[in-house]
Design a protein around this motif. Structure first.
Motif, PDB file in Angstrom:
ATOM      1  N   ALA A  16       0.836  -1.207   0.000  1.00  0.00           N
ATOM      2  CA  ALA A  16       0.000   0.000   0.000  1.00  0.00           C
ATOM      3  C   ALA A  16       0.866   1.250   0.000  1.00  0.00           C
ATOM      4  CB  ALA A  16      -0.927  -0.009   1.216  1.00  0.00           C
ATOM      5  N   LEU A  17       1.907   1.281   0.819  1.00  0.00           N
ATOM      6  CA  LEU A  17       2.810   2.437   0.835  1.00  0.00           C
ATOM      7  C   LEU A  17       3.425   2.654  -0.541  1.00  0.00           C
ATOM      8  CD1 LEU A  17       4.483   1.891   4.292  1.00  0.00           C
ATOM      9  CD2 LEU A  17       3.164   3.908   3.620  1.00  0.00           C
ATOM     10  N   TRP A  18       3.841   1.572  -1.184  1.00  0.00           N
ATOM     11  CA  TRP A  18       4.451   1.686  -2.510  1.00  0.00           C
ATOM     12  C   TRP A  18       3.419   2.146  -3.547  1.00  0.00           C
ATOM     13  CZ3 TRP A  18       3.753  -0.542  -7.299  1.00  0.00           C
ATOM     14  CH2 TRP A  18       4.741  -0.221  -8.241  1.00  0.00           C
ATOM     15  N   LEU A  19       2.246   1.505  -3.561  1.00  0.00           N
ATOM     16  CA  LEU A  19       1.224   1.855  -4.560  1.00  0.00           C
ATOM     17  C   LEU A  19       0.775   3.302  -4.425  1.00  0.00           C
ATOM     18  CD1 LEU A  19      -0.957  -1.378  -4.446  1.00  0.00           C
ATOM     19  CD2 LEU A  19       0.302  -0.525  -6.440  1.00  0.00           C
ATOM     20  N   ILE A  20       0.487   3.727  -3.210  1.00  0.00           N
ATOM     21  CA  ILE A  20       0.037   5.109  -3.007  1.00  0.00           C
ATOM     22  C   ILE A  20       1.169   6.077  -3.320  1.00  0.00           C
ATOM     23  CG2 ILE A  20      -0.877   6.770  -1.340  1.00  0.00           C
ATOM     24  CD1 ILE A  20      -2.264   4.349   0.029  1.00  0.00           C
ATOM     25  N   GLY A  21       2.387   5.716  -2.956  1.00  0.00           N
ATOM     26  CA  GLY A  21       3.545   6.543  -3.294  1.00  0.00           C
ATOM     27  C   GLY A  21       3.726   6.688  -4.793  1.00  0.00           C
ATOM     28  N   GLU A  22       3.524   5.613  -5.530  1.00  0.00           N
ATOM     29  CA  GLU A  22       3.620   5.663  -6.996  1.00  0.00           C
ATOM     30  C   GLU A  22       2.506   6.527  -7.581  1.00  0.00           C
ATOM     31  OE1 GLU A  22       5.833   4.307  -9.626  1.00  0.00           O
ATOM     32  OE2 GLU A  22       6.916   4.755  -7.784  1.00  0.00           O
ATOM     33  N   LEU A  23       1.306   6.381  -7.078  1.00  0.00           N
ATOM     34  CA  LEU A  23       0.202   7.237  -7.551  1.00  0.00           C
ATOM     35  C   LEU A  23       0.522   8.706  -7.301  1.00  0.00           C
ATOM     36  CD1 LEU A  23      -2.904   5.197  -6.383  1.00  0.00           C
ATOM     37  CD2 LEU A  23      -2.240   5.673  -8.740  1.00  0.00           C
ATOM     38  N   GLU A  24       1.085   8.997  -6.138  1.00  0.00           N
ATOM     39  CA  GLU A  24       1.484  10.367  -5.806  1.00  0.00           C
ATOM     40  C   GLU A  24       2.546  10.853  -6.781  1.00  0.00           C
ATOM     41  OE1 GLU A  24       1.854  13.979  -3.816  1.00  0.00           O
ATOM     42  OE2 GLU A  24       0.355  12.451  -3.407  1.00  0.00           O
ATOM     43  N   ARG A  25       3.540  10.032  -7.043  1.00  0.00           N
ATOM     44  CA  ARG A  25       4.634  10.398  -7.937  1.00  0.00           C
ATOM     45  C   ARG A  25       4.114  10.651  -9.363  1.00  0.00           C
ATOM     46  NH1 ARG A  25       7.856   8.328 -11.627  1.00  0.00           N
ATOM     47  NH2 ARG A  25       7.055   6.228 -11.522  1.00  0.00           N
ATOM     48  N   LEU A  26       3.204   9.800  -9.820  1.00  0.00           N
ATOM     49  CA  LEU A  26       2.695   9.901 -11.180  1.00  0.00           C
ATOM     50  C   LEU A  26       1.714  11.056 -11.376  1.00  0.00           C
ATOM     51  CD1 LEU A  26       2.189   6.110 -11.913  1.00  0.00           C
ATOM     52  CD2 LEU A  26       3.955   7.604 -12.886  1.00  0.00           C
ATOM     53  N   THR A  27       1.051  11.470 -10.308  1.00  0.00           N
ATOM     54  CA  THR A  27       0.026  12.513 -10.439  1.00  0.00           C
ATOM     55  C   THR A  27       0.443  13.819  -9.788  1.00  0.00           C
ATOM     56  OG1 THR A  27      -1.116  11.786  -8.439  1.00  0.00           O
ATOM     57  CG2 THR A  27      -1.835  10.825 -10.526  1.00  0.00           C
ATOM     58  N   GLY A  28       1.559  13.833  -9.050  1.00  0.00           N
ATOM     59  CA  GLY A  28       1.973  15.021  -8.306  1.00  0.00           C
ATOM     60  C   GLY A  28       2.628  16.082  -9.104  1.00  0.00           C
TER      61      GLY A  28
END
Length: 83
Positions: free
Chosen positions: A71-83
């Protein structure tokens, strides 16, 4: 899907731009919310002071994965891709 007790990935991995009690400017990605207790529970859960963005977050397998580290990785990736 139900939230996993002690996960709090959604309270750590994403940035939150709205004010949080104790964090008037929101929080950056990867930084734990100051409203997390020692067991990674939200001290504002169910209270009107809890930001709407937090209350609107829904646990989903595609976001939360099968365990906390995922979950930490997935949410972090979503943040990175959309931030």
């Amino acid at each position: 899907m139900e939230c996993r007790p002690g996960c709090a990935a959604c309270c750590i991995a994403p940035s939150i731009s709205s004010p949080i009690p104790g964090m008037p400017d929101g929080k950056p990605a990867g930084i734990p919310c100051v409203q997390l207790d020692e067991q990674f529970g939200c001290l504002l859960f169910g209270l009107p002071e809890r930001p709407a963005v937090c209350g609107g977050f829904q646990p989903l397998p595609d976001v939360c994965g099968s365990h906390r580290d995922e979950a930490l990785w997935l949410i972090g990736e979503l943040e990175r891709l959309t931030g």
